[in-house]
Design a protein around this motif. Structure first.
Motif, PDB file in Angstrom:
ATOM      1  N   ASP A   1       0.813  -1.215   0.000  1.00 16.89           N
ATOM      2  CA  ASP A   1       0.000   0.000   0.000  1.00 16.89           C
ATOM      3  C   ASP A   1       0.846   1.264   0.000  1.00 16.89           C
ATOM      4  O   ASP A   1       0.545   2.222  -0.715  1.00 16.89           O
ATOM      5  CB  ASP A   1      -0.955   0.005   1.193  1.00 16.89           C
ATOM      6  CG  ASP A   1      -2.048  -1.046   1.077  1.00 16.89           C
ATOM      7  OD1 ASP A   1      -2.303  -1.533  -0.044  1.00 16.89           O
ATOM      8  OD2 ASP A   1      -2.643  -1.393   2.107  1.00 16.89           O
ATOM      9  N   TYR A   2       1.907   1.281   0.810  1.00 12.13           N
ATOM     10  CA  TYR A   2       2.710   2.498   0.950  1.00 12.13           C
ATOM     11  C   TYR A   2       3.809   2.648  -0.103  1.00 12.13           C
ATOM     12  O   TYR A   2       4.226   3.758  -0.394  1.00 12.13           O
ATOM     13  CB  TYR A   2       3.353   2.560   2.341  1.00 12.13           C
ATOM     14  CG  TYR A   2       2.395   2.950   3.431  1.00 12.13           C
ATOM     15  CD1 TYR A   2       1.974   4.269   3.584  1.00 12.13           C
ATOM     16  CD2 TYR A   2       1.918   2.004   4.330  1.00 12.13           C
ATOM     17  CE1 TYR A   2       1.103   4.637   4.599  1.00 12.13           C
ATOM     18  CE2 TYR A   2       1.051   2.366   5.356  1.00 12.13           C
ATOM     19  CZ  TYR A   2       0.643   3.681   5.481  1.00 12.13           C
ATOM     20  OH  TYR A   2      -0.225   4.039   6.480  1.00 12.13           O
ATOM     21  N   GLU A   3       4.298   1.557  -0.647  1.00 14.21           N
ATOM     22  CA  GLU A   3       5.423   1.656  -1.578  1.00 14.21           C
ATOM     23  C   GLU A   3       5.073   1.200  -2.997  1.00 14.21           C
ATOM     24  O   GLU A   3       5.160   1.977  -3.935  1.00 14.21           O
ATOM     25  CB  GLU A   3       6.608   0.829  -1.053  1.00 14.21           C
ATOM     26  CG  GLU A   3       7.164   1.341   0.254  1.00 14.21           C
ATOM     27  CD  GLU A   3       8.256   0.437   0.811  1.00 14.21           C
ATOM     28  OE1 GLU A   3       8.925  -0.272   0.014  1.00 14.21           O
ATOM     29  OE2 GLU A   3       8.433   0.429   2.045  1.00 14.21           O
ATOM     30  N   VAL A   4       4.689  -0.066  -3.146  1.00 13.69           N
ATOM     31  CA  VAL A   4       4.463  -0.628  -4.474  1.00 13.69           C
ATOM     32  C   VAL A   4       3.335   0.110  -5.194  1.00 13.69           C
ATOM     33  O   VAL A   4       3.496   0.549  -6.341  1.00 13.69           O
ATOM     34  CB  VAL A   4       4.169  -2.143  -4.395  1.00 13.69           C
ATOM     35  CG1 VAL A   4       3.844  -2.705  -5.770  1.00 13.69           C
ATOM     36  CG2 VAL A   4       5.343  -2.882  -3.772  1.00 13.69           C
ATOM     37  N   LYS A   5       2.203   0.265  -4.533  1.00 14.13           N
ATOM     38  CA  LYS A   5       1.068   0.914  -5.184  1.00 14.13           C
ATOM     39  C   LYS A   5       1.296   2.413  -5.349  1.00 14.13           C
ATOM     40  O   LYS A   5       0.809   3.008  -6.309  1.00 14.13           O
ATOM     41  CB  LYS A   5      -0.224   0.618  -4.427  1.00 14.13           C
ATOM     42  CG  LYS A   5      -0.613  -0.844  -4.551  1.00 14.13           C
ATOM     43  CD  LYS A   5      -1.870  -1.170  -3.799  1.00 14.13           C
ATOM     44  CE  LYS A   5      -2.177  -2.661  -3.908  1.00 14.13           C
ATOM     45  NZ  LYS A   5      -3.391  -3.023  -3.180  1.00 14.13           N
ATOM     46  N   ASP A   6       2.050   3.031  -4.456  1.00 17.77           N
ATOM     47  CA  ASP A   6       2.419   4.433  -4.615  1.00 17.77           C
ATOM     48  C   ASP A   6       3.080   4.619  -5.987  1.00 17.77           C
ATOM     49  O   ASP A   6       2.683   5.467  -6.788  1.00 17.77           O
ATOM     50  CB  ASP A   6       3.355   4.849  -3.476  1.00 17.77           C
ATOM     51  CG  ASP A   6       3.890   6.271  -3.583  1.00 17.77           C
ATOM     52  OD1 ASP A   6       3.801   6.906  -4.654  1.00 17.77           O
ATOM     53  OD2 ASP A   6       4.432   6.754  -2.590  1.00 17.77           O
ATOM     54  N   ARG A   7       4.080   3.817  -6.272  1.00 19.33           N
ATOM     55  CA  ARG A   7       4.793   3.938  -7.553  1.00 19.33           C
ATOM     56  C   ARG A   7       3.911   3.529  -8.732  1.00 19.33           C
ATOM     57  O   ARG A   7       3.854   4.226  -9.747  1.00 19.33           O
ATOM     58  CB  ARG A   7       6.063   3.086  -7.522  1.00 19.33           C
ATOM     59  CG  ARG A   7       7.137   3.633  -6.602  1.00 19.33           C
ATOM     60  CD  ARG A   7       8.449   2.862  -6.734  1.00 19.33           C
ATOM     61  NE  ARG A   7       8.316   1.430  -6.540  1.00 19.33           N
ATOM     62  CZ  ARG A   7       8.388   0.821  -5.361  1.00 19.33           C
ATOM     63  NH1 ARG A   7       8.586   1.522  -4.258  1.00 19.33           N
ATOM     64  NH2 ARG A   7       8.263  -0.487  -5.268  1.00 19.33           N
ATOM     65  N   ALA A   8       3.221   2.398  -8.613  1.00 22.60           N
ATOM     66  CA  ALA A   8       2.423   1.888  -9.738  1.00 22.60           C
ATOM     67  C   ALA A   8       1.268   2.822 -10.075  1.00 22.60           C
ATOM     68  O   ALA A   8       1.032   3.132 -11.246  1.00 22.60           O
ATOM     69  CB  ALA A   8       1.904   0.490  -9.421  1.00 22.60           C
ATOM     70  N   TYR A   9       0.527   3.275  -9.063  1.00 16.62           N
ATOM     71  CA  TYR A   9      -0.599   4.168  -9.318  1.00 16.62           C
ATOM     72  C   TYR A   9      -0.115   5.490  -9.907  1.00 16.62           C
ATOM     73  O   TYR A   9      -0.727   6.044 -10.819  1.00 16.62           O
ATOM     74  CB  TYR A   9      -1.386   4.431  -8.028  1.00 16.62           C
ATOM     75  CG  TYR A   9      -2.196   3.256  -7.497  1.00 16.62           C
ATOM     76  CD1 TYR A   9      -2.273   2.046  -8.155  1.00 16.62           C
ATOM     77  CD2 TYR A   9      -2.894   3.376  -6.302  1.00 16.62           C
ATOM     78  CE1 TYR A   9      -3.020   0.981  -7.655  1.00 16.62           C
ATOM     79  CE2 TYR A   9      -3.653   2.329  -5.789  1.00 16.62           C
ATOM     80  CZ  TYR A   9      -3.711   1.136  -6.473  1.00 16.62           C
ATOM     81  OH  TYR A   9      -4.457   0.096  -5.980  1.00 16.62           O
ATOM     82  N   ALA A  10       1.010   6.006  -9.395  1.00 12.74           N
ATOM     83  CA  ALA A  10       1.540   7.275  -9.899  1.00 12.74           C
ATOM     84  C   ALA A  10       2.006   7.131 -11.346  1.00 12.74           C
ATOM     85  O   ALA A  10       1.729   8.000 -12.182  1.00 12.74           O
ATOM     86  CB  ALA A  10       2.673   7.764  -9.004  1.00 12.74           C
ATOM     87  N   ARG A  11       2.708   6.055 -11.649  1.00 13.60           N
ATOM     88  CA  ARG A  11       3.202   5.847 -13.026  1.00 13.60           C
ATOM     89  C   ARG A  11       2.059   5.804 -14.026  1.00 13.60           C
ATOM     90  O   ARG A  11       2.219   6.215 -15.171  1.00 13.60           O
ATOM     91  CB  ARG A  11       4.004   4.551 -13.115  1.00 13.60           C
ATOM     92  CG  ARG A  11       5.396   4.679 -12.596  1.00 13.60           C
ATOM     93  CD  ARG A  11       6.203   3.408 -12.889  1.00 13.60           C
ATOM     94  NE  ARG A  11       7.313   3.365 -11.976  1.00 13.60           N
ATOM     95  CZ  ARG A  11       7.568   2.366 -11.142  1.00 13.60           C
ATOM     96  NH1 ARG A  11       6.802   1.304 -11.126  1.00 13.60           N
ATOM     97  NH2 ARG A  11       8.589   2.421 -10.336  1.00 13.60           N
ATOM     98  N   ARG A  12       0.907   5.263 -13.605  1.00 11.00           N
ATOM     99  CA  ARG A  12      -0.251   5.193 -14.499  1.00 11.00           C
ATOM    100  C   ARG A  12      -1.008   6.507 -14.557  1.00 11.00           C
ATOM    101  O   ARG A  12      -1.966   6.649 -15.300  1.00 11.00           O
ATOM    102  CB  ARG A  12      -1.193   4.078 -14.061  1.00 11.00           C
ATOM    103  CG  ARG A  12      -0.701   2.704 -14.407  1.00 11.00           C
ATOM    104  CD  ARG A  12      -0.261   2.584 -15.861  1.00 11.00           C
ATOM    105  NE  ARG A  12      -1.364   2.559 -16.766  1.00 11.00           N
ATOM    106  CZ  ARG A  12      -1.773   1.483 -17.415  1.00 11.00           C
ATOM    107  NH1 ARG A  12      -1.132   0.342 -17.258  1.00 11.00           N
ATOM    108  NH2 ARG A  12      -2.790   1.551 -18.222  1.00 11.00           N
TER     109      ARG A  12
END
Length: 194
Positions: free
Chosen positions: A121-132
């Protein structure tokens, strides 16, 4: 929308089919594909209650042009098929009642932290959601009793971030309108240190 999907429909169907088989084998767990690995998150009452409360608050504040999905597959690429706890997408798309949706539809993503999902929630999705290019991402954490708001997506994550303790209002200016969430009534895990 100008964001382009990385996964074809047939790939999406294949990934979702794999997750569905795992969910049937392990009731009480939510499944996602994160960085190529199947991740199982146990579901607890505070998790579902937080999602329900947030859904009600958001639904009362956004126009009827916007709809909601919860724990529905959102394939990002071959290594990541997330199931956001709550996502705001166009109502016409939500009304299609699909088993998977493109991340390009999401205007606001919401995750509720569970003990096993902290890094995701704090790291992986931060990057993935932002990149999209998902404009806003909110993280509600019943273990820390705080909300993290993220905005201004970039290639390495969100450039804007605020962390606010539960107990007051969280205000987020979004492309779908101003959203105000009173966190004082959100559940906090009894073992949380406040």
């Amino acid at each position: 929308m100008d964001r382009e999907a990385d996964v074809t429909v047939s790939e999406s169907d294949r990934l979702h089919s794999q997750l569905s088989r795992f969910e049937d084998m392990f009731p009480g767990y939510r499944m996602e594909i994160v960085e190529g690995a199947v991740v199982m998150s146990p579901l607890k009452p505070h998790h579902a209650r937080t999602i329900r409360l947030l859904w009600n608050v958001l639904e009362a504040q956004v126009s009827a042009d916007w709809g909601f999905i919860s724990d529905v597959a959102v394939p990002f690429n071959g290594d990541n098929e997330f199931c956001p706890d709550l996502a705001v997408i166009p109502a016409a798309e939500a009304d299609k009642n699909l088993s998977a949706y493109s991340p390009d539809l999401i205007e606001l993503a919401v995750e509720v932290v569970s003990p096993s999902s902290v890094r995701n929630d704090y790291e992986v999705k931060d990057r993935a959601y932002a990149r999209r290019g998902i404009p806003h991402y909110l993280i509600f954490d019943p273990y820390r009793a705080e909300c993290t708001t993220l905005w201004n997506p970039g290639p390495d994550g969100y450039r804007g971030r605020d962390t606010l303790p539960y107990g007051g209002e969280v205000t987020v200016e979004t492309g779908i309108g101003k959203i105000v969430i009173d966190t004082s009534g959100l559940p906090v895990d009894p073992s949380a240190v406040i």
